[in-house]
Write an enzyme that holds these catalytic residues in place. Structure first.
Site, PDB file in Angstrom:
ATOM      1  N   ARG A   1      34.084 -30.216   6.450  1.00 36.90           N
ATOM      2  CA  ARG A   1      34.798 -29.707   7.625  1.00 36.90           C
ATOM      3  C   ARG A   1      33.867 -29.498   8.812  1.00 36.90           C
ATOM      4  O   ARG A   1      34.332 -29.357   9.943  1.00 36.90           O
ATOM      5  CB  ARG A   1      35.448 -28.355   7.314  1.00 36.90           C
ATOM      6  N   ARG A   3      42.704 -31.634  -2.797  1.00 37.95           N
ATOM      7  CA  ARG A   3      43.358 -30.967  -3.925  1.00 37.95           C
ATOM      8  C   ARG A   3      44.665 -31.658  -4.312  1.00 37.95           C
ATOM      9  O   ARG A   3      45.011 -31.767  -5.474  1.00 37.95           O
ATOM     10  CB  ARG A   3      43.627 -29.505  -3.562  1.00 37.95           C
ATOM     11  N   GLY A  20      30.216 -56.665  28.651  1.00 34.05           N
ATOM     12  CA  GLY A  20      30.556 -57.972  29.197  1.00 34.05           C
ATOM     13  C   GLY A  20      31.849 -57.891  29.984  1.00 34.05           C
ATOM     14  O   GLY A  20      31.960 -57.131  30.937  1.00 34.05           O
ATOM     15  N   SER A  29      51.836 -24.968   8.297  1.00 34.24           N
ATOM     16  CA  SER A  29      51.857 -24.399   9.649  1.00 34.24           C
ATOM     17  C   SER A  29      53.012 -24.967  10.465  1.00 34.24           C
ATOM     18  O   SER A  29      53.683 -24.245  11.202  1.00 34.24           O
ATOM     19  CB  SER A  29      50.524 -24.690  10.361  1.00 34.24           C
ATOM     20  N   ARG A  79      23.773 -36.315 -12.277  1.00 36.23           N
ATOM     21  CA  ARG A  79      23.840 -35.092 -11.479  1.00 36.23           C
ATOM     22  C   ARG A  79      25.202 -34.989 -10.795  1.00 36.23           C
ATOM     23  O   ARG A  79      25.821 -35.999 -10.472  1.00 36.23           O
ATOM     24  CB  ARG A  79      22.740 -35.076 -10.407  1.00 36.23           C
ATOM     25  N   ILE A 116      41.727 -32.517   7.275  1.00 33.92           N
ATOM     26  CA  ILE A 116      40.723 -33.517   6.903  1.00 33.92           C
ATOM     27  C   ILE A 116      41.179 -34.351   5.716  1.00 33.92           C
ATOM     28  O   ILE A 116      40.597 -35.412   5.442  1.00 33.92           O
ATOM     29  CB  ILE A 116      39.362 -32.865   6.583  1.00 33.92           C
ATOM     30  N   ASP A 117      42.229 -33.923   5.004  1.00 36.06           N
ATOM     31  CA  ASP A 117      42.669 -34.627   3.796  1.00 36.06           C
ATOM     32  C   ASP A 117      43.540 -35.846   4.087  1.00 36.06           C
ATOM     33  O   ASP A 117      43.786 -36.649   3.191  1.00 36.06           O
ATOM     34  CB  ASP A 117      43.454 -33.679   2.880  1.00 36.06           C
ATOM     35  N   GLY A 153      48.403 -27.920   9.425  1.00 33.60           N
ATOM     36  CA  GLY A 153      48.930 -28.712   8.320  1.00 33.60           C
ATOM     37  C   GLY A 153      50.434 -28.572   8.182  1.00 33.60           C
ATOM     38  O   GLY A 153      51.110 -27.977   9.028  1.00 33.60           O
ATOM     39  N   ARG A 184      19.440 -42.787 -11.390  1.00 33.94           N
ATOM     40  CA  ARG A 184      20.375 -41.729 -11.755  1.00 33.94           C
ATOM     41  C   ARG A 184      21.824 -42.141 -11.510  1.00 33.94           C
ATOM     42  O   ARG A 184      22.114 -43.051 -10.748  1.00 33.94           O
ATOM     43  CB  ARG A 184      20.079 -40.460 -10.940  1.00 33.94           C
TER      44      ARG A 184
END
Length: 608
Positions: free
Chosen positions: A310, A219, A534, A130, A301, A174-175, A127, A210
């Protein structure tokens, strides 16, 4: 394209690589920070491209901690070291947070460990933190080497020989929270995990009527929440970059109740873990649940996905993205000079490009600053055009304006699916219908392709009619491969009858992993996979890249018996190593090639 064109193109590529000799150079590759699916594909690409051009490539295990500790944490890699890791999630060389590297003393140890092995080229996959650390290390490099020489840890000659450090970064996150790239490694795979969960939740939510509040990672960046909401047609989404307006509680409850009134049996609300309101106060999943239960009385829920996002195997997109970035990173290192600033390999318009590392880090930090200062419109803009476009698209497809506020266009638009069914057709129809309605058009659905069109299988379709279509496979409208040629008069009559002014025509990759897994338990076996295509070799070409195949035969690049023989000889040599299996992809239409040479036959000793 004739054979001479293909030979010329191959020759120019080889000539390009000849100017990129890595002889006498050493490259260190490390993964740092949070892991992301696709990191292994990037590591593999760096190792193999480095070896291909004649450089030595070293694994740095456990990120910067391994660089500081040295010893067995820095190991030379070979071609086989990265075999069969494309489909593996996480990172095989490990990742760790390192407090020691944040100090000059720790970076001094790291420099000594790299110099011992002649490593002056560093590829960092991680990231923004780093990558920032790598740039600081690069700037201090000459001073660190002088200090090592003064301490007697290295010779003066080594200071001159290894005078500068080249650094290239690839963003594994992943963000998708790094500015300057359209996608970061791991984002697409995380989206796959989220959508898989949403699809599973929707079945139980429909059964019990539900409401589900789904919390996803993010974050400081709402990309995962936003795009997953767009992909599943969520009722509401909460993002840190674009907080809901004052009074959102009432507006959300009205939206949920309106959807239930349209006979929708479930509600999906997606929340980024860093969601906030306009006063920068957190909006939590539990707060949203309590609001829905208190105000509407719905059975609600909460599901927090956490680190499942991840995990798992990387998607085909992430494998290809990481592979292309890894190759470009090695090229960037070999072309670098002492004056070349640290760069990051990014994706821009489907092209791997290099951008100045510090500029991208600064842009990323500017987004957070804008959010801290409650300049949310600026935060969205700074995220980039893709983020802003996705946000606008979600709002347009999720929120229906009152009928009396939509100006009528007196234009009738019909939507039809034709040809073979394809994933995403229903999502496209949903988008077309809702955008059309928001523009004041009357929308019509045509069922069963052109055959249904000719027979008058046409019906007006409304906003609520396409609810829940996003995640449905195939074609809900129905589609056929038949062409309209024989039915043009009947179709024209139907267009006149329904006063249709405009017609919108909207017309899988796990196999290789399963085969590779099967092949792992066998020896001396080559699998040949034929894909659809094709006259287009895209599926075979991208499939081969994502699966790590030995060869791919495609329409755009004609091949002859010499190419086949070369590939067979490669596979024969491969069977002598510890990797006694092969994988070849070809597209689904044969090419005419010269007749085989007399006496040429399939080598014995392995099964095809």
């Amino acid at each position: 394209m004739d054979d001479d064109d293909v030979s010329a193109r191959k020759g120019s590529f080889r000539k390009f690589l000849e100017h990129l000799s890595g002889a006498g150079k050493a490259i260190g590759v490390l993964t740092s920070g949070g892991d992301a699916q696709g990191m292994n594909a990037a590591v593999r690409a760096v190792v193999r491209m480095g070896i291909y051009v004649g450089a030595k490539v070293y694994f740095v295990y456990e990120g910067y901690q391994g660089m500081v500790d040295g010893g067995s944490n820095i190991v030379e890699a070979n071609w086989e070291s990265v075999s069969s890791i494309l489909q593996v999630g996480g990172t095989i060389i490990g990742s760790a947070r390192c407090k020691a590297f944040r100090t000059r003393e720790g970076r001094l140890k790291a420099a000594g460990n790299l110099v011992q092995r002649g490593i002056t080229n560093l590829c960092v996959i991680g990231g923004d933190g780093s990558l920032t650390g790598a740039n600081i290390f690069r700037k201090e490099w000459s001073g660190l080497l002088k200090e090592l020489a003064e301490n007697g840890d290295i010779d003066r000659e080594e200071v001159q020989k290894h005078a500068y450090l080249n650094v290239v970064g690839m963003v594994g996150s992943i963000d998708n929270d790094f500015c300057g790239t359209d996608m970061t490694i791991g984002t697409d795979s995380a989206l796959h995990r989220i959508i898989e969960v949403v699809d599973a939740i929707m079945t139980t939510a429909q059964s019990h009527q539900r409401t589900f509040v789904l919390e996803v990672m993010g974050r400081h960046c709402g990309y995962l929440a936003l795009v997953s909401a767009l992909a599943c047609g969520a009722d509401w989404v909460f993002l840190p970059e674009s907080p809901p307006e004052e009074g959102w509680q009432e507006n959300m409850c009205i939206k949920l109740s309106e959807n239930r009134a349209r006979k929708k049996r479930l509600n999906i609300i997606i929340v980024a873990e860093g969601a906030i309101d306009t006063q920068n106060k957190p909006i939590t999943s539990e707060q949203i649940k309590e609001l829905v239960v208190t105000q509407l009385g719905y059975d609600t829920r909460v599901t927090i996905l956490g680190h499942v996002q991840r995990g798992g195997t990387p998607s085909a997109f992430d494998r290809i993205l990481a592979s292309r970035m890894g190759v470009e990173a090695v090229v960037a290192l070999l072309q670098a000079t002492p004056e070349t600033p640290a760069c990051v390999v990014s994706l821009s318009g489907n092209q791997a490009v290099r951008l100045p590392l510090l500029e991208c880090v600064q842009m990323t930090q500017d987004v957070q600053k804008a959010m801290d200062e409650r300049r949310f419109k600026d935060a969205v803009r700074l995220r980039g055009r893709s983020f802003e476009s996705n946000l606008n698209t979600y709002k347009r497809l999720a929120i229906k304006m009152p009928d009396d506020q939509i100006p009528k266009s007196n234009c009738n638009v019909a939507v039809i699916n034709v040809g073979a069914p394809a994933a995403g057709m229903n999502a496209a129809v949903r988008s077309a219908v809702r955008v059309g309605i928001s523009e004041g058009h009357k929308m019509f659905a045509i069922y069963d392709g052109f055959e249904g069109f000719a027979k008058g299988q046409i019906k007006e379709i409304g906003w609520a009619d396409v609810g829940g279509w996003t995640g449905q496979g195939g074609s809900i409208l129905g589609t056929k491969r038949t062409l309209p040629g024989k039915s043009l008069e009947a179709i024209a009559e139907q267009m006149r009858t329904h006063s249709i002014n405009a017609l919108l025509i909207i017309g899988g990759f796990e196999t290789c992993d399963r085969i590779k897994q099967s092949a792992s338990g066998t020896k001396r076996r080559v699998f040949i996979i034929e894909t659809m295509g094709g006259y287009c070799g895209y599926l075979a070409n991208m499939g081969a890249l994502a699966a790590g195949a030995d060869a791919a035969y495609i329409f755009e690049e004609p091949f002859d018996i010499r190419d086949l023989q070369a590939n067979v000889e490669h596979l024969t040599e491969k069977m002598k190593t510890t990797i006694q299996r092969g994988l070849v992809l070809r597209y689904g239409r044969r090419l005419l090639a010269p007749a085989p040479r007399p006496g040429f036959s399939e080598p014995s000793g392995f099964t095809v």
